[in-house]
Design a protein around this motif. Structure first.
Motif, mmCIF file in Angstrom:
data_model
loop_
_atom_site.group_PDB
_atom_site.id
_atom_site.type_symbol
_atom_site.label_atom_id
_atom_site.label_comp_id
_atom_site.label_asym_id
_atom_site.label_seq_id
_atom_site.Cartn_x
_atom_site.Cartn_y
_atom_site.Cartn_z
ATOM 1 N N GLN A 278 0.833 -1.207 0.000
ATOM 2 C CA GLN A 278 0.000 0.000 0.000
ATOM 3 C C GLN A 278 0.866 1.253 0.000
ATOM 4 O OE1 GLN A 278 -2.143 -1.216 3.528
ATOM 5 N NE2 GLN A 278 -4.073 -1.380 2.403
ATOM 6 N N ASN B 132 2.827 1.681 -3.392
ATOM 7 C CA ASN B 132 2.023 2.103 -4.539
ATOM 8 C C ASN B 132 1.462 3.506 -4.360
ATOM 9 O OD1 ASN B 132 1.703 -0.174 -6.647
ATOM 10 N ND2 ASN B 132 1.698 -1.210 -4.679
ATOM 11 N N TRP B 133 1.152 3.853 -3.120
ATOM 12 C CA TRP B 133 0.706 5.228 -2.860
ATOM 13 C C TRP B 133 1.816 6.216 -3.163
ATOM 14 C CZ3 TRP B 133 -3.746 7.447 -2.644
ATOM 15 C CH2 TRP B 133 -3.871 8.717 -2.096
ATOM 16 N N LEU C 243 2.333 6.446 -6.953
ATOM 17 C CA LEU C 243 1.273 7.233 -7.592
ATOM 18 C C LEU C 243 1.462 8.725 -7.315
ATOM 19 C CD1 LEU C 243 -1.482 7.234 -9.090
ATOM 20 C CD2 LEU C 243 -2.551 7.138 -6.847
ATOM 21 N N GLN C 244 1.737 9.051 -6.040
ATOM 22 C CA GLN C 244 1.866 10.464 -5.681
ATOM 23 C C GLN C 244 3.093 11.092 -6.326
ATOM 24 O OE1 GLN C 244 -0.355 12.293 -4.332
ATOM 25 N NE2 GLN C 244 -1.726 10.563 -3.977
ATOM 26 N N ARG D 264 2.249 11.807 -9.887
ATOM 27 C CA ARG D 264 1.364 12.973 -10.007
ATOM 28 C C ARG D 264 2.112 14.272 -9.761
ATOM 29 N NH1 ARG D 264 -3.993 13.465 -6.902
ATOM 30 N NH2 ARG D 264 -4.092 15.261 -8.266
ATOM 31 N N ASN E 143 -2.563 13.217 -16.051
ATOM 32 C CA ASN E 143 -2.880 13.700 -14.711
ATOM 33 C C ASN E 143 -4.326 13.412 -14.338
ATOM 34 O OD1 ASN E 143 -0.311 14.545 -14.204
ATOM 35 N ND2 ASN E 143 -0.657 16.666 -14.817
ATOM 36 N N LEU F 155 -4.411 9.750 -13.503
ATOM 37 C CA LEU F 155 -3.774 9.508 -12.206
ATOM 38 C C LEU F 155 -4.706 9.915 -11.076
ATOM 39 C CD1 LEU F 155 -0.086 10.657 -12.851
ATOM 40 C CD2 LEU F 155 -0.943 8.321 -12.591
ATOM 41 N N PHE F 156 -5.437 11.011 -11.279
ATOM 42 C CA PHE F 156 -6.371 11.443 -10.246
ATOM 43 C C PHE F 156 -7.474 10.405 -10.047
ATOM 44 C CE2 PHE F 156 -10.177 13.700 -8.795
ATOM 45 C CZ PHE F 156 -9.683 14.217 -7.609
ATOM 46 N N GLU G 200 -6.118 7.534 -8.183
ATOM 47 C CA GLU G 200 -5.961 7.860 -6.766
ATOM 48 C C GLU G 200 -7.275 7.675 -6.017
ATOM 49 O OE1 GLU G 200 -3.953 11.562 -5.685
ATOM 50 O OE2 GLU G 200 -5.464 11.835 -4.141
ATOM 51 N N MET H 276 -7.723 4.046 -5.553
ATOM 52 C CA MET H 276 -6.714 3.471 -4.667
ATOM 53 C C MET H 276 -6.978 3.805 -3.208
ATOM 54 S SD MET H 276 -2.911 3.559 -6.237
ATOM 55 C CE MET H 276 -2.233 2.109 -7.026
ATOM 56 N N GLU H 277 -7.561 4.963 -2.958
ATOM 57 C CA GLU H 277 -7.817 5.353 -1.569
ATOM 58 C C GLU H 277 -8.597 4.270 -0.844
ATOM 59 O OE1 GLU H 277 -7.738 10.228 -1.463
ATOM 60 O OE2 GLU H 277 -9.603 9.185 -1.915
#
Ligand SMILES: [Zn+2]
Length: 173
Positions: free
Chosen positions: A38, A41-42, A45-46, A49, A114, A117-118, A121, A124-125
């Motif tokens: 977790q 990957n977070w 991703l961040q 972005r 972008n 990716l948003f 996200e 993924m949350e």
């Protein structure tokens, strides 16, 4: 002969695929729990972005939002516009040039990236809200060890040497 005959369909062994397998296994090996996956990957991703977003901002500052840019270059009195454009060495490429077109296409692509990716996200949350008991995390680590054993592990290296020893090796006898 390092091919494993028991596997009916050998996965592709081209350099790109091999690099992918190595990276794939490394990410399992070094992030062997649900929690670590977790976090990994977070962070991935961040960081993607943040970097892509900042580059897009910079390009927008430099080249405009894709609208035809307002003439900004200061023009010396009496100098024809064309000459002023030619002499302004720091000016962005002319709006209709192939270079500017490529830049604006790249900016549109980055905007799409972008946006995707948003969306990722947001999905993924939910994945990252999950917490599992330590027994389950332990199961993750066990399976990770089976899926992606350390290739530099001493026992594994020794085992590999034993497995690949053949009776007709030239150094025997
Ligand atoms: Zn391949």
């Amino acid at each position: 002969m390092h091919r494993r005959e028991a596997v009916p369909e050998e996965p592709c062994q081209c350099p790109d695929c091999q690099r992918f397998y190595r990276e794939h296994d490394r990410l399992i090996r070094e992030n062997a729990s649900l929690r670590q996956q977790q976090e990994l990957n977070w962070a991935a991703l961040q960081s993607f972005r943040t970097l892509a977003g900042r580059v897009l901002e910079e390009l927008q500052k430099q080249y405009g939002d894709g609208e035809p840019p307002a003439p900004e270059a200061p023009r010396a009195a009496g100098t024809p516009a064309i000459e002023a454009g030619k002499t302004a060495s720091t000016a962005a490429p002319a709006p209709e040039s192939p270079e500017a077109e490529a830049i604006h296409q790249a900016m549109a692509d980055l905007e799409n990236i972008n946006a995707h990716l948003f969306s990722i996200e947001v999905l993924m949350e939910r994945i990252f809200d999950v917490r599992v008991p330590e027994e389950v995390e332990q199961k993750f680590r066990e399976v990770a060890g089976e899926l992606a054993p350390d290739p530099l592990n001493a026992d594994r290296l020794r085992l590999n040497r034993l497995l690949h020893q053949t009776p007709d090796l030239p150094d025997r006898g």
